[in-house]
Design an enzyme around this catalytic site. Sequence first.
Site, PDB file in Angstrom:
ATOM      1  N   GLU A 112      15.660  -3.469 -10.915  1.00  0.00           N
ATOM      2  CA  GLU A 112      15.015  -4.059  -9.739  1.00  0.00           C
ATOM      3  C   GLU A 112      13.503  -4.016  -9.897  1.00  0.00           C
ATOM      4  O   GLU A 112      12.978  -3.228 -10.671  1.00  0.00           O
ATOM      5  CB  GLU A 112      15.365  -3.238  -8.479  1.00  0.00           C
ATOM      6  CG  GLU A 112      16.827  -3.149  -8.211  1.00  0.00           C
ATOM      7  CD  GLU A 112      17.140  -2.266  -7.008  1.00  0.00           C
ATOM      8  OE1 GLU A 112      16.228  -1.961  -6.217  1.00  0.00           O
ATOM      9  OE2 GLU A 112      18.315  -1.894  -6.886  1.00  0.00           O
ATOM     10  N   LYS A 114       9.931  -2.864  -8.470  1.00  0.00           N
ATOM     11  CA  LYS A 114       9.427  -1.824  -7.574  1.00  0.00           C
ATOM     12  C   LYS A 114       8.303  -2.453  -6.765  1.00  0.00           C
ATOM     13  O   LYS A 114       7.210  -2.708  -7.286  1.00  0.00           O
ATOM     14  CB  LYS A 114       8.919  -0.631  -8.382  1.00  0.00           C
ATOM     15  CG  LYS A 114       8.525   0.545  -7.521  1.00  0.00           C
ATOM     16  CD  LYS A 114       8.315   1.782  -8.379  1.00  0.00           C
ATOM     17  CE  LYS A 114       8.115   3.026  -7.551  1.00  0.00           C
ATOM     18  NZ  LYS A 114       7.005   2.965  -6.621  1.00  0.00           N
ATOM     19  N   ASP A 116       5.320  -2.964  -4.275  1.00  0.00           N
ATOM     20  CA  ASP A 116       4.217  -2.081  -3.939  1.00  0.00           C
ATOM     21  C   ASP A 116       3.769  -2.336  -2.503  1.00  0.00           C
ATOM     22  O   ASP A 116       2.777  -3.003  -2.239  1.00  0.00           O
ATOM     23  CB  ASP A 116       3.061  -2.314  -4.912  1.00  0.00           C
ATOM     24  CG  ASP A 116       2.093  -1.156  -4.912  1.00  0.00           C
ATOM     25  OD1 ASP A 116       2.426  -0.112  -4.316  1.00  0.00           O
ATOM     26  OD2 ASP A 116       1.013  -1.292  -5.504  1.00  0.00           O
ATOM     27  N   TYR A 225      18.322  -0.804  -0.567  1.00  0.00           N
ATOM     28  CA  TYR A 225      19.149   0.406  -0.544  1.00  0.00           C
ATOM     29  C   TYR A 225      19.947   0.415   0.750  1.00  0.00           C
ATOM     30  O   TYR A 225      19.378   0.383   1.837  1.00  0.00           O
ATOM     31  CB  TYR A 225      18.218   1.624  -0.615  1.00  0.00           C
ATOM     32  CG  TYR A 225      18.866   2.971  -0.830  1.00  0.00           C
ATOM     33  CD1 TYR A 225      20.152   3.104  -1.359  1.00  0.00           C
ATOM     34  CD2 TYR A 225      18.159   4.137  -0.518  1.00  0.00           C
ATOM     35  CE1 TYR A 225      20.707   4.360  -1.557  1.00  0.00           C
ATOM     36  CE2 TYR A 225      18.695   5.398  -0.719  1.00  0.00           C
ATOM     37  CZ  TYR A 225      19.979   5.501  -1.239  1.00  0.00           C
ATOM     38  OH  TYR A 225      20.511   6.733  -1.435  1.00  0.00           O
ATOM     39  N   LYS A 311       6.831   2.667 -14.258  1.00  0.00           N
ATOM     40  CA  LYS A 311       5.584   2.128 -13.706  1.00  0.00           C
ATOM     41  C   LYS A 311       4.901   1.225 -14.725  1.00  0.00           C
ATOM     42  O   LYS A 311       4.763   1.597 -15.895  1.00  0.00           O
ATOM     43  CB  LYS A 311       4.634   3.268 -13.336  1.00  0.00           C
ATOM     44  CG  LYS A 311       5.220   4.242 -12.324  1.00  0.00           C
ATOM     45  CD  LYS A 311       4.930   3.823 -10.913  1.00  0.00           C
ATOM     46  CE  LYS A 311       3.651   4.464 -10.462  1.00  0.00           C
ATOM     47  NZ  LYS A 311       3.403   4.364  -9.046  1.00  0.00           N
ATOM     48  N   CYS A 405     -34.682   6.402  -6.292  1.00  0.00           N
ATOM     49  CA  CYS A 405     -34.010   5.173  -5.872  1.00  0.00           C
ATOM     50  C   CYS A 405     -34.415   4.012  -6.775  1.00  0.00           C
ATOM     51  O   CYS A 405     -35.612   3.750  -6.931  1.00  0.00           O
ATOM     52  CB  CYS A 405     -34.342   4.860  -4.416  1.00  0.00           C
ATOM     53  SG  CYS A 405     -33.681   3.274  -3.888  1.00  0.00           S
ATOM     54  N   CYS A 408     -36.517   1.429  -4.503  1.00  0.00           N
ATOM     55  CA  CYS A 408     -37.820   1.715  -3.895  1.00  0.00           C
ATOM     56  C   CYS A 408     -38.536   2.915  -4.512  1.00  0.00           C
ATOM     57  O   CYS A 408     -39.681   3.198  -4.163  1.00  0.00           O
ATOM     58  CB  CYS A 408     -37.659   1.927  -2.392  1.00  0.00           C
ATOM     59  SG  CYS A 408     -36.883   3.502  -1.991  1.00  0.00           S
ATOM     60  N   CYS A 423     -30.666   7.606  -0.874  1.00  0.00           N
ATOM     61  CA  CYS A 423     -32.091   7.282  -0.805  1.00  0.00           C
ATOM     62  C   CYS A 423     -32.521   7.464   0.643  1.00  0.00           C
ATOM     63  O   CYS A 423     -32.008   6.798   1.529  1.00  0.00           O
ATOM     64  CB  CYS A 423     -32.348   5.842  -1.248  1.00  0.00           C
ATOM     65  SG  CYS A 423     -33.995   5.277  -0.767  1.00  0.00           S
ATOM     66  N   CYS A 429     -36.712   0.626   2.086  1.00  0.00           N
ATOM     67  CA  CYS A 429     -35.903   0.335   0.905  1.00  0.00           C
ATOM     68  C   CYS A 429     -35.127  -0.969   1.137  1.00  0.00           C
ATOM     69  O   CYS A 429     -34.290  -1.046   2.035  1.00  0.00           O
ATOM     70  CB  CYS A 429     -34.984   1.526   0.659  1.00  0.00           C
ATOM     71  SG  CYS A 429     -33.905   1.323  -0.743  1.00  0.00           S
TER      72      CYS A 429
HETATM   73  S1  IVH Z   1      14.929   3.038  -4.206  1.00  0.00           S
HETATM   74  C1  IVH Z   1      16.485   7.226  -3.219  1.00  0.00           C
HETATM   75  N1  IVH Z   1      14.090   0.673  -4.977  1.00  0.00           N
HETATM   76  O1  IVH Z   1       9.173   3.265  -4.244  1.00  0.00           O
HETATM   77  C2  IVH Z   1      15.853   6.021  -3.796  1.00  0.00           C
HETATM   78  N2  IVH Z   1      12.503   2.168  -4.044  1.00  0.00           N
HETATM   79  O2  IVH Z   1       8.534   5.906  -5.480  1.00  0.00           O
HETATM   80  C3  IVH Z   1      15.124   5.251  -2.798  1.00  0.00           C
HETATM   81  N3  IVH Z   1      10.242   1.206  -3.830  1.00  0.00           N
HETATM   82  O3  IVH Z   1       9.860   5.369  -1.560  1.00  0.00           O
HETATM   83  C4  IVH Z   1      14.152   4.306  -3.311  1.00  0.00           C
HETATM   84  N4  IVH Z   1      10.735  -0.780  -4.665  1.00  0.00           N
HETATM   85  O4  IVH Z   1       9.151   2.952  -0.998  1.00  0.00           O
HETATM   86  C5  IVH Z   1      13.735   1.863  -4.445  1.00  0.00           C
HETATM   87  N5  IVH Z   1      13.528  -1.480  -5.656  1.00  0.00           N
HETATM   88  C6  IVH Z   1      13.178  -0.302  -5.114  1.00  0.00           C
HETATM   89  C7  IVH Z   1      11.852  -0.038  -4.700  1.00  0.00           C
HETATM   90  C8  IVH Z   1      11.556   1.229  -4.163  1.00  0.00           C
HETATM   91  C9  IVH Z   1       9.780  -0.020  -4.132  1.00  0.00           C
HETATM   92  C10 IVH Z   1       9.413   2.293  -3.254  1.00  0.00           C
HETATM   93  C11 IVH Z   1      10.042   3.029  -2.105  1.00  0.00           C
HETATM   94  C12 IVH Z   1      10.158   4.453  -2.554  1.00  0.00           C
HETATM   95  C13 IVH Z   1       9.154   4.517  -3.653  1.00  0.00           C
HETATM   96  C14 IVH Z   1       9.568   5.577  -4.650  1.00  0.00           C
END
Ligand code: IVH
Length: 673
Positions: A112, A114, A116, A225, A311, A405, A408, A423, A429
């Site tokens: 999946e 992740k 942000d 989830y 990451k 500075c 000035c 400063c 300034c």
């Molecule tokens: S699963 C018990 N899936 O990343 C597992 N988390 O560092 C629950 N996050 O707190 C998390 N994308 O806020 C999961 N595809 C994804 C995610 C994801 C972003 C975030 C989430 C979590 C944090 C963990």
Amino acid sequence: MEQEIRKIQELRELLHRQNYNYYVLNSPEISDRQFDELLAELDALEKKHPETYDPNSPTQRVGSDITKGFSQVDHLYPMLSLSNTYSIDEVDAWVGRIDETIPGQKFEIVGELKFDGTGISLVYEKGKLIRAVTRGDGIHGDDVTANVRTIKTIPLVLTGNDYPDFFEIRGEIVLPWKAFEKMNQERQYKGETLFANPRNAAAGTLKLQNSAEVARRGLDAYLYYLLGDNLPYDNHYDNMQAAKRWGFKISDAMTLLHDIKEVDEYINHWDTARRELPVATDGLVFKVNSLRQQLNLGFTAKSPRWAVAYKFAAERAATRLRFVSFDVGRMGIITPVANLEPVLLSGTVVKRASMHNQDIMQALDVHDNDMLFVEKGGEIIPKITGVETSQRIPGAKPIEFVSHCPACGSPLIRIEGEAAWICPNKMGCIPQIVGRLEHFVGRKMMNIDGIGQETAMLLYNHGLVKNIADLYDLTAEKVETLPGLARKSAERIIDGIQASKSVPFERVVYALSIPYVGETTAKKVAKAAKDIDTLMAMKPEQLESIEDVGSRIALAITDYFADTYNREIVERLRQAGVCMQLSPEQASGPKSDTLQGKTFVISGVFALNSREEYKNMIESHGGKNSGSISKKTDFVLAGENMGPAKLEKAAKLGIPIIDENQFLTMIGENQPH
Ligand code: IVH
């Protein structure tokens, strides 16, 4: 041994400061990866020296997003985090560990993105959204249901019939790049501080008290989830596809992977393909698909063993330092900036990168012409993260922080306990003067249309405006003489200046650029003092009795007004007609004490007055406003479309729900409409 103990102390201090920079100031000085590495180093040292145990160590701490003004709700299941990896090898090692823990069993992995953003837990009962809670500290979070209801991609009512009667679904609330950029453009225009990245913007937006504003900002949500007792399938992937049919947004990037090779390919693909995505991602997540196997693998104290995060590497480039310049801000703060040989970094050419302050610059140990690593983490301004010392030019000298500075020439001063050099030449300034001018005219301050950074500089350079009071001596004829300014723009500026005279007192206080006095503090200070003469005469102790004003702010205010130059400016602004006291309505204080000691929660949409007006009425009759229903609530003032969760909560606690007419009668203002 002693050295290790000292190192523990050092790391704790450093990580505490970085936590503060990240969570409070929203401006991290080191990358997430550096943070994780330092935290791991500290963790290892602490394990070796258990006698140094400290419950306040950064290793013991879970971040929390709990905010005043929201009611807290216990999570049904704790919201854990994921353990991080930074390379294909580490992910492969995780797959290997799974193999060893459940020997002989075949297993599938779900790959999946992740996202942000900011984590969210949604609870559904009988197909309806009943609650939305932030991660908080993982055990309980803030109830943000009202705000979450405004997010169009979160279904309030589900489709289909195979969803469990009661379940929880978790995901990430994100602000897509486009919406993020638009919002920051607006903020820049209004003179507000910019959000460093979509994550902070999403988290900040979710915690606004005004749901209409939340709706306007364009949040989105991806779910990943599903939790509950009666899930339709025995595996994560099928459950997520079912959730998609019920109306949830599940990313198409979610993929079933069958072996290490497919995992590695997934990583290689998204390492670059992620740049094309409409939302920010900071990595990938791999999860064991079978719920039974998940159960077998279980959890550590902090994270599931059946999942791991990978990451993405921050985009980084190496380039030569040309020279270091030192920027001077509106408050006189000096920031060292590396001026670089231009280098391409995630789609843009980078020529300048921040080194934050003297401490960070010294820690980097930058020398003349060094080869530097520049990174664009989650921040707008790229930063220098390291030096390639093997490419240092022989004899190169370390760069020194300036003692005077650069604008000035004044000797710099350092305020105790702070990393910044300042400063002190506030009045002479140029970048400080022009910076204050720009601030003064900003949208949230005097809101003078037509003057931006460039015009402020022009006005100063041509000797028309040397301070904020000079603005009020301008005429269209004078402004018109500036290069590039036609009569029309000149007139617009003058109109804007005229109009600024009706800007309320609290915004004038904010516009003055008193150190540490931001928008909220200015409001509180203005309300407490009522007019400028009282404010100027206030002693630090009196100022400190104002909510949210500590000794540092109190001192900054008294210092500011002790300065004759500032007093003259204020006097000239007053002569020009700038508002120097609260409006009679604001100043008259409570109209009555009918609502003394009563706390109200306002919910829904009203016909007769706006929410803001009702809030003011409650306060002017001695009552208090609160954002969420609790045992302490006395009345719920309900308009149309009040959320069912709030209704239910009020009913459960036996809190009377009144409509606007009943409320107006209560305060004796009900005229038949
Ligand atoms: S699963 C018990 N899936 O990343 C597992 N988390 O560092 C629950 N996050 O707190 C998390 N994308 O806020 C999961 N595809 C994804 C995610 C994801 C972003 C975030 C989430 C979590 C944090 C963990």
